[in-house]
Design an enzyme around this catalytic site. Structure first.
Site, mmCIF file in Angstrom:
data_model
loop_
_atom_site.group_PDB
_atom_site.id
_atom_site.type_symbol
_atom_site.label_atom_id
_atom_site.label_comp_id
_atom_site.label_asym_id
_atom_site.label_seq_id
_atom_site.Cartn_x
_atom_site.Cartn_y
_atom_site.Cartn_z
ATOM 1 N N ASP A 40 -2.225 -14.950 -14.679
ATOM 2 C CA ASP A 40 -1.902 -13.559 -14.383
ATOM 3 C C ASP A 40 -1.631 -13.498 -12.883
ATOM 4 O OD1 ASP A 40 -1.866 -10.867 -13.725
ATOM 5 O OD2 ASP A 40 -3.709 -10.363 -14.789
ATOM 6 N N TYR A 59 11.229 -1.039 -9.978
ATOM 7 C CA TYR A 59 11.850 -2.357 -9.904
ATOM 8 C C TYR A 59 12.643 -2.530 -8.605
ATOM 9 C CZ TYR A 59 14.632 -6.358 -11.620
ATOM 10 O OH TYR A 59 15.232 -7.589 -11.787
ATOM 11 N N LYS A 82 11.841 -5.143 -5.651
ATOM 12 C CA LYS A 82 12.815 -6.178 -5.291
ATOM 13 C C LYS A 82 13.270 -6.053 -3.842
ATOM 14 C CE LYS A 82 13.040 -8.430 -9.215
ATOM 15 N NZ LYS A 82 12.380 -9.751 -9.310
#
Length: 261
Positions: free
Chosen positions: A64, A156, A160
């Protein structure tokens, strides 16, 4: 023909499927010994078995990437097995899409935790081994969304963009230790993660799934083609095998022209 990565050791996260699996196979085919990490240990074992069946050397690790102890243990297992670490590929990631006003905070945090915090923890654990040997390649999995936004992807895109910054910081910090840092920013690759987005975006944008593919995902490419797993793996192998520290702090964008740096 000599193998590009012969004798090197790599650790790759999110390697139980998709881009991570393909990169793991590509690294092994070029002679690297590969620690295959995934939160689903059974999928990591499947990738490692594929490498072994092809004559390569692999270690499957359940990891994880948001758990610092688990990341440290996985990196330590890798070094204990092969005595060194030459390449780190921070690839683990998920995608959840919503408009901001409907984005559950826990889901936003989950996306950022896996992408950004996972990349940070893997970096922290890896450089502890790379710095003393005065060599190493840090490879981050970014996206065209490391440079440009898209609707519905606030978590996201934010993650990023942040990973791009992390990669550049590590080029500065790693340079004096002989460690390179670069980020791969692909266009849309038709992985299960992207397949999942198609109906979700069609729903949230109120357009057809065909329009999601043709207008949202491929509309800005020069040839209306998806980036392939092989495209991304080729770039990763190139970055891992580059022979000097000249190439560092760079964003490589295999996207069929979706984004032009």
């Amino acid at each position: 023909m000599p193998q590009q990565l012969e004798g090197t050791v790599a650790i790759i996260t999110g390697a139980g499927s998709g881009i991570g699996r393909h990169m793991s196979l590509a690294f092994a085919a070029e002679g690297a010994r590969v620690a295959v990490c995934d939160i689903a240990e059974d999928r990591a074992r499947e990738t490692a078995q594929m490498i072994a069946q092809a004559g390569g050397d692999a270690l499957a690790i359940g990891m994880d990437v948001t758990d610092e102890a688990a990341v440290n243990d996985g990196v330590d297992q890798t070094v204990a097995r092969w005595g060194r670490l030459d390449t780190m590929v921070a690839n683990a990631g998920i995608q959840i899409v919503h408009p901001v006003e409907d984005f559950p905070y826990e889901e936003f945090r989950k996306v950022v935790d896996i992408h950004l915090h996972g990349s940070f923890l893997l970096t922290k654990a890896s450089v502890r081994h790379m710095y003393p040997q005065k060599s190493g390649s840090l490879i981050y999995m970014g996206s065209v969304h490391s440079h440009e936004p898209s609707p519905l992807k606030s978590a996201y895109v934010a993650a990023k963009h942040a990973i791009l910054g992390l990669a550049r910081v590590m080029a500065r910090e790693g340079g004096p230790h002989g460690v390179r840092s670069n980020i791969i920013c692909p266009g849309f690759v038709r992985t299960p993660l992207v397949e999942k987005q198609i109906p979700e975006q069609a729903r949230d944008l109120n357009i057809s799934e065909q329009d999601v593919v043709e207008k949202i995902m491929l509309g800005r490419t020069v040839d209306h083609e998806f980036t392939t797993l092989q495209d991304v793996s080729d770039v990763a192998v190139f970055l891992a095998g580059f022979r000097s520290n000249a190439l560092t702090g760079q964003s490589i964008v295999p996207s069929h022209g979706w984004y032009m740096a």
